[in-house]
Design an enzyme around this catalytic site. Structure first.
Site, short mmCIF file in Angstrom:
data_model
loop_
_atom_site.label_atom_id
_atom_site.label_comp_id
_atom_site.label_asym_id
_atom_site.label_seq_id
_atom_site.Cartn_x
_atom_site.Cartn_y
_atom_site.Cartn_z
N ASP A 1 -7.84 25.75 -6.46
CA ASP A 1 -7.10 24.76 -5.71
C ASP A 1 -6.60 25.24 -4.62
OD1 ASP A 1 -5.29 22.54 -5.21
OD2 ASP A 1 -3.76 23.18 -6.63
N CYS B 1 -8.29 19.91 -0.32
CA CYS B 1 -7.15 18.76 0.18
C CYS B 1 -7.04 18.62 1.66
CB CYS B 1 -5.90 19.43 -0.49
SG CYS B 1 -5.36 20.94 0.36
N ARG C 1 -4.77 18.05 -13.27
CA ARG C 1 -4.04 19.03 -13.91
C ARG C 1 -4.33 18.71 -15.55
NH1 ARG C 1 -0.27 20.22 -9.60
NH2 ARG C 1 1.10 18.40 -10.15
N ASP D 1 -2.07 34.00 -6.70
CA ASP D 1 -1.50 33.48 -5.22
C ASP D 1 -1.39 34.61 -4.50
OD1 ASP D 1 -0.76 30.26 -4.47
OD2 ASP D 1 0.39 32.00 -3.41
N PHE E 1 -5.32 30.29 -6.27
CA PHE E 1 -4.37 29.58 -5.69
C PHE E 1 -3.41 28.85 -6.33
CE2 PHE E 1 -8.60 29.78 -3.65
CZ PHE E 1 -8.46 30.54 -2.43
#
Length: 400
Positions: free
Chosen positions: A301, A341, A214, A252, A230
Site C-alpha cells: 500500500d 493511489c 482492508r 514503514d 508501507f
C-alpha cells in the site's frame, strides 16, 4: 450581484462539457468585468452560450472550478446547504458513517474541499481559494445536519497544510476551527480500533479510502503469515491480525507511524501477533528474499510514487520493483494485495506494470478481485482526478 463573465476559446471547455469541474488557464479567451481572486464568475462558451458558474483564481493553472452548471443559481447559504445535505444523505446509503469522508471535493460538487468525519471529530482540508471563503459556513451546516441525526461533533480541526495550496497562492495552515480538543481520536473500522492523530498524522490523519479493501483481505489472512508494506498506522496489518493471522509484520519508513501502529496493536490486544518495524521497504524486500523468507499474504500500500505526469516513468519503475520483489516473497499459492493511489498511474498502466513484474519473476497471477476507493470517495465520471485508487488481489502461483 454582478459576476464577471469569462468566455472560453472556441473548441475549449471539453472537461466541463463532458461533466468535469475544471477550466484551465489556456482555455480562456477573455474576461469581462472586474473580480478579485476567489470570486464567483459566469462562464460562457465562445459563442456566448452559458456554461455555468465557478470561482476564479489567476494564481492557479486551474483557473476556474465549477460550482454549478446553472447560470441563474446563486451561490448562497441555501445552495451550500443543499450540496452538503446531498453529500451526507449519499454517505448514509453507501458506507458505514461512524468514520467516513463526508465531502470529497469535485466529486461532491464542492471543488477543493475535503471533510473527513472520525467518530465525533471533523477534519477539514481546503485546497482552493474560492471554497476557502465558504469552509466555516459549510462546517456549520454539516454540524447542524449531523445533529439532526443525533451526532454531536465535539471538535473540528483544519489540515489545509498540503503543498498544492501554494499553487493557488495560498499559505499552508493547520489548527482548530472553534474550541480546542484532544486531537488523538479513537475510531473503530471493520471491528479494528485505531487512534487517529488528526493534528500530525498524514493528510487528514487516516486513510479512509481503503476501508473495504482492508475488509477484503481479512478472509485471506486466517492462520496466515502476513507482510504489510508501507503500513502507515498499521491498518492492513491489524485487519490481518483481527482476522486470525498467525503472524503479521508491518513495515514503514516513518518512526512516528510505526509508534502509532504499535499503539494500535496494543489497543486491539494484538501486540503478540502483529509487530512493526521502521525500515525502507525497497531495502527490506531484497533482505527478506536473501534470507529465504516466505509469506502467505503480502500487502503493498505505497504512497503515490508520482504526483505529476512528468515523473510517471520513475513511478512505473518503483511499482514494478516492489511488485516483483513482493511476488518473490509470496509462497506458491499465496496472495498479493497491491495498489496505487496516484491518479496519474492509470488503471491500464498499473495493470501492465504488474504484468511486467510477474513476467520478470516467472510468476502467474490469478486475479481474485479488482477494487477501487471506498464509495465515500465517489468517482465522478469526467473528473479524472476523483478516480485514483486501484487495488488488486491476486493469487500468486509458480509457472506450471
Amino acid at each position: 450581484m454582478n459576476n464577471a463573465i469569462v468566455t472560453l476559446k472556441k473548441g475549449e471547455g471539453r472537461t466541463i462539457k463532458s461533466g468535469g469541474m475544471w477550466i484551465f488557464d489556456n482555455e480562456i479567451a477573455s474576461i469581462m468585468g472586474s473580480f478579485t481572486n476567489g470570486d464567483i464568475v459566469e462562464i460562457h462558451d465562445f459563442d456566448g452560450y452559458p456554461m455555468g458558474k465557478g470561482f476564479i483564481n489567476q494564481n492557479s493553472r486551474i483557473r476556474i472550478r465549477l460550482m454549478t452548471k446553472n447560470i441563474h443559481r446563486e451561490i448562497d447559504s441555501d445552495f451550500l446547504y443543499q450540496r452538503v445535505r446531498e453529500s451526507w444523505e449519499y454517505r448514509k446509503k453507501v458506507v458505514d458513517t461512524t468514520s467516513c469522508r463526508v465531502i470529497f471535493g469535485e466529486a461532491d460538487f464542492l471543488p477543493g474541499l475535503v471533510i473527513d468525519k472520525f467518530s465525533d471529530v471533523l477534519v477539514v482540508e481546503s485546497l482552493a481559494l474560492g471554497i476557502d471563503r465558504y469552509k466555516e459556513e459549510i462546517v456549520n451546516i454539516l454540524k447542524e445536519l449531523l445533529l439532526q441525526d443525533g451526532i454531536s461533533i465535539r471538535g473540528v480541526y483544519e489540515r489545509s497544510d498540503a503543498k498544492v495550496r501554494l499553487n493557488e497562492g495560498m499559505e499552508r495552515v493547520k489548527g482548530f476551527i472553534g474550541d480546542e480538543f484532544d486531537t488523538n481520536v479513537e475510531i473503530v473500522e471493520n471491528g479494528v480500533k485505531y487512534i487517529v492523530d488528526v493534528k500530525d498524522g498524514q493528510k487528514t490523519g487516516f486513510f479512509l479510502d481503503q476501508k473495504y479493501n482492508r475488509l477484503a483481505i481479512q478472509k485471506l489472512c486466517k492462520n496466515a503469515c502476513v507482510l504489510d508494506c508501507f503500513t502507515h498506522t498499521g491498518s492492513f496489518a491489524l485487519n490481518a491480525g483481527i482476522a486470525g493471522a498467525r503472524k503479521v509484520i508491518g513495515v514503514d519508513a516513518s518512526q512516528l507511524a510505526v509508534n502509532q501502529a504499535t499503539e494500535n496493536a496494543k489497543l486491539n490486544r494484538l501486540e503478540d501477533i502483529v509487530t512493526f518495524r521502521c525500515q525502507d521497504v525497497f531495502e527490506l524486500l531484497p533482505q527478506l528474499e536473501a534470507a529465504g523468507e516466505k509469506f502467505d499474504v503480502v500487502i503493498l500500500d505505497p504512497p503515490a510514487f508520482t504526483k505529476s505526469r512528468n515523473s510517471i516513468k520513475n513511478a512505473v519503475k518503483g511499482y514494478r520493483e516492489i511488485n516483483l520483489r513482493a511476488m518473490k516473497l509470496v509462497r506458491d499459492g499465496g496472495f498479493l494485495a497491491t495498489c496505487s493511489c496516484s491518479h496519474f498511474m492509470s488503471y491500464e498502466l498499473f495493470t501492465e506494470t504488474i504484468n511486467q513484474a510477474a513476467r520478470n519473476v516467472h510468476k502467474r497471477l490469478r486475479q481474485v478481485e479488482f477494487r477501487t476507493q471506498a464509495p465515500d470517495h465517489p468517482i465522478l465520471w469526467a473528473a479524472d482526478e476523483s478516480y485514483y485508487l486501484k487495488f488488486y488481489i491476486f493469487q500468486v502461483v509458480e509457472e506450471k
